[in-house]
Write a protein that holds these residues in place. Structure first.
Motif, PDB file in Angstrom:
ATOM      1  N   ARG A  16       0.848  -1.197   0.000  1.00  0.00           N
ATOM      2  CA  ARG A  16       0.000   0.000   0.000  1.00  0.00           C
ATOM      3  C   ARG A  16       0.886   1.250   0.000  1.00  0.00           C
ATOM      4  NH1 ARG A  16      -3.270  -1.865   3.136  1.00  0.00           N
ATOM      5  NH2 ARG A  16      -2.217  -1.460   5.093  1.00  0.00           N
ATOM      6  N   ALA A  17       1.919   1.256   0.839  1.00  0.00           N
ATOM      7  CA  ALA A  17       2.832   2.397   0.898  1.00  0.00           C
ATOM      8  C   ALA A  17       3.633   2.528  -0.400  1.00  0.00           C
ATOM      9  CB  ALA A  17       3.770   2.240   2.095  1.00  0.00           C
ATOM     10  N   TRP A  18       4.049   1.409  -0.964  1.00  0.00           N
ATOM     11  CA  TRP A  18       4.803   1.397  -2.223  1.00  0.00           C
ATOM     12  C   TRP A  18       3.976   2.032  -3.337  1.00  0.00           C
ATOM     13  CZ3 TRP A  18       7.433  -3.863  -3.750  1.00  0.00           C
ATOM     14  CH2 TRP A  18       8.320  -3.696  -4.803  1.00  0.00           C
ATOM     15  N   GLU A  19       2.693   1.747  -3.342  1.00  0.00           N
ATOM     16  CA  GLU A  19       1.812   2.280  -4.383  1.00  0.00           C
ATOM     17  C   GLU A  19       1.373   3.718  -4.113  1.00  0.00           C
ATOM     18  OE1 GLU A  19       0.683   0.952  -7.380  1.00  0.00           O
ATOM     19  OE2 GLU A  19       2.274  -0.495  -7.009  1.00  0.00           O
ATOM     20  N   SER A  20       1.191   4.076  -2.862  1.00  0.00           N
ATOM     21  CA  SER A  20       0.666   5.411  -2.550  1.00  0.00           C
ATOM     22  C   SER A  20       1.753   6.462  -2.384  1.00  0.00           C
ATOM     23  CB  SER A  20      -0.169   5.364  -1.268  1.00  0.00           C
ATOM     24  OG  SER A  20       0.654   5.251  -0.120  1.00  0.00           O
ATOM     25  N   ASP A  60       8.822   4.664  -6.405  1.00  0.00           N
ATOM     26  CA  ASP A  60       8.317   4.195  -7.693  1.00  0.00           C
ATOM     27  C   ASP A  60       6.951   4.828  -7.928  1.00  0.00           C
ATOM     28  OD1 ASP A  60      10.471   2.457  -8.265  1.00  0.00           O
ATOM     29  OD2 ASP A  60       9.596   0.882  -7.023  1.00  0.00           O
ATOM     30  N   GLU A  61       6.576   4.927  -9.179  1.00  0.00           N
ATOM     31  CA  GLU A  61       5.258   5.453  -9.529  1.00  0.00           C
ATOM     32  C   GLU A  61       4.187   4.401  -9.230  1.00  0.00           C
ATOM     33  OE1 GLU A  61       4.428   8.567 -10.584  1.00  0.00           O
ATOM     34  OE2 GLU A  61       6.521   9.007 -10.136  1.00  0.00           O
ATOM     35  N   PRO A  62       3.016   4.824  -8.806  1.00  0.00           N
ATOM     36  CA  PRO A  62       1.927   3.867  -8.590  1.00  0.00           C
ATOM     37  C   PRO A  62       1.646   3.056  -9.859  1.00  0.00           C
ATOM     38  CG  PRO A  62       1.354   6.000  -7.662  1.00  0.00           C
ATOM     39  CD  PRO A  62       2.626   6.193  -8.450  1.00  0.00           C
ATOM     40  N   GLY A  63       1.463   1.748  -9.680  1.00  0.00           N
ATOM     41  CA  GLY A  63       1.167   0.864 -10.799  1.00  0.00           C
ATOM     42  C   GLY A  63       2.371   0.448 -11.619  1.00  0.00           C
ATOM     43  N   GLU A  64       3.560   0.878 -11.218  1.00  0.00           N
ATOM     44  CA  GLU A  64       4.765   0.593 -11.985  1.00  0.00           C
ATOM     45  C   GLU A  64       5.264  -0.837 -11.781  1.00  0.00           C
ATOM     46  OE1 GLU A  64       9.058   2.764 -12.824  1.00  0.00           O
ATOM     47  OE2 GLU A  64       7.961   3.285 -11.025  1.00  0.00           O
ATOM     48  N   THR A  65       4.874  -1.475 -10.681  1.00  0.00           N
ATOM     49  CA  THR A  65       5.399  -2.795 -10.366  1.00  0.00           C
ATOM     50  C   THR A  65       4.297  -3.792 -10.057  1.00  0.00           C
ATOM     51  OG1 THR A  65       5.562  -2.331  -7.993  1.00  0.00           O
ATOM     52  CG2 THR A  65       7.508  -1.829  -9.334  1.00  0.00           C
ATOM     53  N   SER A  66       4.634  -5.044 -10.280  1.00  0.00           N
ATOM     54  CA  SER A  66       3.845  -6.136  -9.720  1.00  0.00           C
ATOM     55  C   SER A  66       4.777  -6.859  -8.749  1.00  0.00           C
ATOM     56  CB  SER A  66       3.314  -7.071 -10.805  1.00  0.00           C
ATOM     57  OG  SER A  66       4.377  -7.700 -11.486  1.00  0.00           O
ATOM     58  N   PHE A  67       4.186  -7.576  -7.816  1.00  0.00           N
ATOM     59  CA  PHE A  67       4.975  -8.123  -6.713  1.00  0.00           C
ATOM     60  C   PHE A  67       4.361  -9.436  -6.255  1.00  0.00           C
ATOM     61  CE2 PHE A  67       5.892  -8.302  -2.099  1.00  0.00           C
ATOM     62  CZ  PHE A  67       7.279  -8.177  -2.132  1.00  0.00           C
ATOM     63  N   THR A  84       9.440 -11.532  -5.875  1.00  0.00           N
ATOM     64  CA  THR A  84       9.814 -11.089  -7.212  1.00  0.00           C
ATOM     65  C   THR A  84       9.089  -9.776  -7.485  1.00  0.00           C
ATOM     66  OG1 THR A  84      10.046 -13.369  -7.977  1.00  0.00           O
ATOM     67  CG2 THR A  84       9.822 -11.675  -9.669  1.00  0.00           C
ATOM     68  N   THR A  85       9.849  -8.795  -7.937  1.00  0.00           N
ATOM     69  CA  THR A  85       9.298  -7.502  -8.332  1.00  0.00           C
ATOM     70  C   THR A  85       9.498  -7.353  -9.832  1.00  0.00           C
ATOM     71  OG1 THR A  85       9.909  -6.547  -6.198  1.00  0.00           O
ATOM     72  CG2 THR A  85       9.429  -5.006  -7.980  1.00  0.00           C
ATOM     73  N   VAL A  86       8.419  -7.070 -10.550  1.00  0.00           N
ATOM     74  CA  VAL A  86       8.491  -6.882 -11.991  1.00  0.00           C
ATOM     75  C   VAL A  86       8.070  -5.453 -12.300  1.00  0.00           C
ATOM     76  CG1 VAL A  86       7.613  -7.636 -14.236  1.00  0.00           C
ATOM     77  CG2 VAL A  86       7.948  -9.323 -12.397  1.00  0.00           C
ATOM     78  N   TYR A  87       8.973  -4.703 -12.945  1.00  0.00           N
ATOM     79  CA  TYR A  87       8.656  -3.342 -13.367  1.00  0.00           C
ATOM     80  C   TYR A  87       7.981  -3.389 -14.733  1.00  0.00           C
ATOM     81  CZ  TYR A  87      11.017  -1.180  -9.498  1.00  0.00           C
ATOM     82  OH  TYR A  87      11.359  -0.765  -8.234  1.00  0.00           O
ATOM     83  N   ARG A  88       6.908  -2.657 -14.870  1.00  0.00           N
ATOM     84  CA  ARG A  88       6.104  -2.645 -16.098  1.00  0.00           C
ATOM     85  C   ARG A  88       6.977  -2.387 -17.327  1.00  0.00           C
ATOM     86  NH1 ARG A  88       2.477   1.310 -14.823  1.00  0.00           N
ATOM     87  NH2 ARG A  88       3.932   2.838 -15.624  1.00  0.00           N
TER      88      ARG A  88
END
Length: 122
Positions: A16-20, A60-67, A84-88
């Motif tokens: 939540r913090a990573w995205e916000s 990071d920008e919101p929505g930039e990663t999946s985790f 695993t962190t995947v950047y868009r």
């Protein structure tokens, strides 16, 4: 605090913090004197104010990663997570997190190891 539910709740808060990137979301994750290491031998960020300030410098920008994550080990003293962190629009990283949660569910200590997965930026 050997509790998968507490760990999952903390990681949900971290995401939540990573995205916000909201200071309150970041601060809620850590005790007042928490230590955050971005690499095992890097100088740590110490205390909530430092953690928030440094986090926002590298946000990071919101929505930039999946985790995706899974627990590797959970004891009363330490929780270890592989992820695993995947950047868009960029590379993927394999992560190892070592977390020490306080009884209230906030982290006293957080250390991350990360490495780029081979050919992930191609």
């Amino acid at each position: 605090m050997a509790d998968l539910a507490a760990l999952a709740s903390w990681i949900d808060g971290y995401r939540r913090a990573w995205e916000s990137n909201l200071p309150g979301d970041i601060q809620a994750l850590f005790t007042e004197r928490a230590v955050y290491r971005t690499e095992p031998y890097a100088d740590p960020w110490v205390g909530q104010d430092a953690i928030v300030a440094e986090w926002l410098l590298a946000a990071d920008e919101p929505g930039e990663t999946s985790f995706r994550w899974a627990p590797l080990a959970i004891t009363d003293e330490v929780q270890i997570v592989v992820a695993t962190t995947v950047y868009r629009d960029g590379p993927s990283y394999r992560n190892l997190w070592v977390i020490r949660l306080a009884p209230d569910g906030r982290a006293n200590e957080f250390t991350e190891w990360w490495m780029e997965e081979p050919d992930s930026a191609a």
